[in-house]
Design an enzyme around this catalytic site. Structure first.
Site, PDB file in Angstrom:
ATOM      1  N   HIS A  94       0.820  -1.198   0.000  1.00  0.00           N
ATOM      2  CA  HIS A  94       0.000   0.000   0.000  1.00  0.00           C
ATOM      3  C   HIS A  94       0.859   1.256   0.000  1.00  0.00           C
ATOM      4  O   HIS A  94       2.021   1.251   0.402  1.00  0.00           O
ATOM      5  CB  HIS A  94      -0.917   0.026   1.226  1.00  0.00           C
ATOM      6  N   ASP A  96       0.431   5.093   1.745  1.00  0.00           N
ATOM      7  CA  ASP A  96      -0.324   5.581   2.896  1.00  0.00           C
ATOM      8  C   ASP A  96      -1.419   6.564   2.495  1.00  0.00           C
ATOM      9  O   ASP A  96      -1.183   7.525   1.750  1.00  0.00           O
ATOM     10  CB  ASP A  96       0.614   6.275   3.886  1.00  0.00           C
ATOM     11  N   HIS A 247       4.676   0.079   0.341  1.00  0.00           N
ATOM     12  CA  HIS A 247       5.422  -0.656   1.351  1.00  0.00           C
ATOM     13  C   HIS A 247       4.565  -1.743   1.978  1.00  0.00           C
ATOM     14  O   HIS A 247       3.339  -1.761   1.853  1.00  0.00           O
ATOM     15  CB  HIS A 247       6.000   0.280   2.418  1.00  0.00           C
ATOM     16  N   ARG A 261       6.564   6.944  14.265  1.00  0.00           N
ATOM     17  CA  ARG A 261       6.457   7.456  12.902  1.00  0.00           C
ATOM     18  C   ARG A 261       5.988   8.906  12.891  1.00  0.00           C
ATOM     19  O   ARG A 261       5.088   9.291  13.642  1.00  0.00           O
ATOM     20  CB  ARG A 261       5.474   6.603  12.092  1.00  0.00           C
TER      21      ARG A 261
END
Length: 273
Positions: A94, A96, A247, A261
């Site tokens: 995917h 993000d 990723h 993150r």
């Protein structure tokens, strides 16, 4: 001196010669940005920094992106703390938040704690995925738009026990149409822009055509020659360009894995036109 050491031919490079505990000069930021645009994902090893240093490093490259559905929406640091990741959504290829009106430009993910084995992350080069299609398929994709919808990923999250209300999330983020081929705002290169987590189908195609084409393109992105795989260590930071990559978080562990993150939007001069 900052140096880039490619990990594979087409994507990924380890960076040396920079200390993320310290503020960066304009020259260092420019060097890192150029290397990031070239290699798509950068890996920084042995960078034992705190959350504030992580945030300040990220803000050299963009403004904060913080989706409203995140449980820790009051903090600029999103903590991924998992022991049972299978089916959480990260274990699908995917990009993000492609359901957002303006998807994030990139993310900076830092390893804090790892299981004794497993927990790698893979990235794929979607420039190369587009460029390796046949010319007739490229022309078809150039003409198509696709629907991106948060429903699939939210349904999975709710099934895993996350306390989201699907109807509220759907009202906040209704389905949105996007070109199947995205032109990168900074490089001008074309990238294939469909993903398993959010893309539900192509506008104007019949159900049977969708059933044939969407799985083909999604599977095409999974080709190993487009990929790099990172074996994390505590103190490793990965910084990827969300626009020409996808990723995949490998869900092969049952011990605690904790990652921090920061996700960033493009500065105005780097946004899609």
């Amino acid at each position: 001196m900052i140096e880039f050491h490619p990990v594979t031919r087409h994507i990924g490079a380890e960076v040396t010669g920079v200390d993320l505990r310290k503020p960066l000069s304009q020259e260092q930021v420019a060097t890192l940005r150029a290397g990031w645009l070239k290699h798509l994902v950068l890996f920084f090893r042995d960078q034992h920094i705190d959350d504030e240093q992580h945030l300040q490093f990220a803000l050299n490259f963009g403004t904060l992106n913080h989706p409203a559905f995140k449980k820790d929406s009051g903090s600029p640091i999103h903590v991924l703390d998992q022991t049972d990741p299978k089916g959480e959504g990260g274990d699908e290829w995917h990009s993000d938040n492609t359901f957002e009106p303006t998807p994030p430009m990139g993310s900076l993910l830092r390893c804090v704690q790892l299981p004794s084995i497993g927990g790698d992350t893979c990235w794929a080069n979607t420039y190369l995925a587009y460029e390796s299609l046949s010319k007739p398929m490229q022309r078809l994709c150039d003409e198509l738009t696709a629907v991106h919808d948060i429903t699939m990923s939210m349904t999975k999250a709710i099934s895993k026990g996350h306390p989201f209300v699907l109807e509220e999330i759907q009202a906040k983020w209704p389905p949105i149409e996007r070109p199947v081929v995205r032109v990168h705002a900074e490089t001008g290169r074309k990238a294939l822009f469909v993903n398993r987590a959010s893309t539900t189908g192509f506008v104007g195609l019949s159900p049977r055509e969708n059933e044939a084409l969407l799985p083909l393109l999604i599977d095409h992105i999974r080709s190993p020659e487009y990929q790099v795989r990172l074996r994390w260590r505590p103190g490793t930071m990965a910084f990827w360009d969300n626009r020409p990559t996808q990723h995949y978080a490998v869900a092969d562990y049952t011990e605690r894995r904790r990652m921090h993150r920061v996700t960033v939007n493009a500065f105005p001069e780097h946004q899609d036109k």
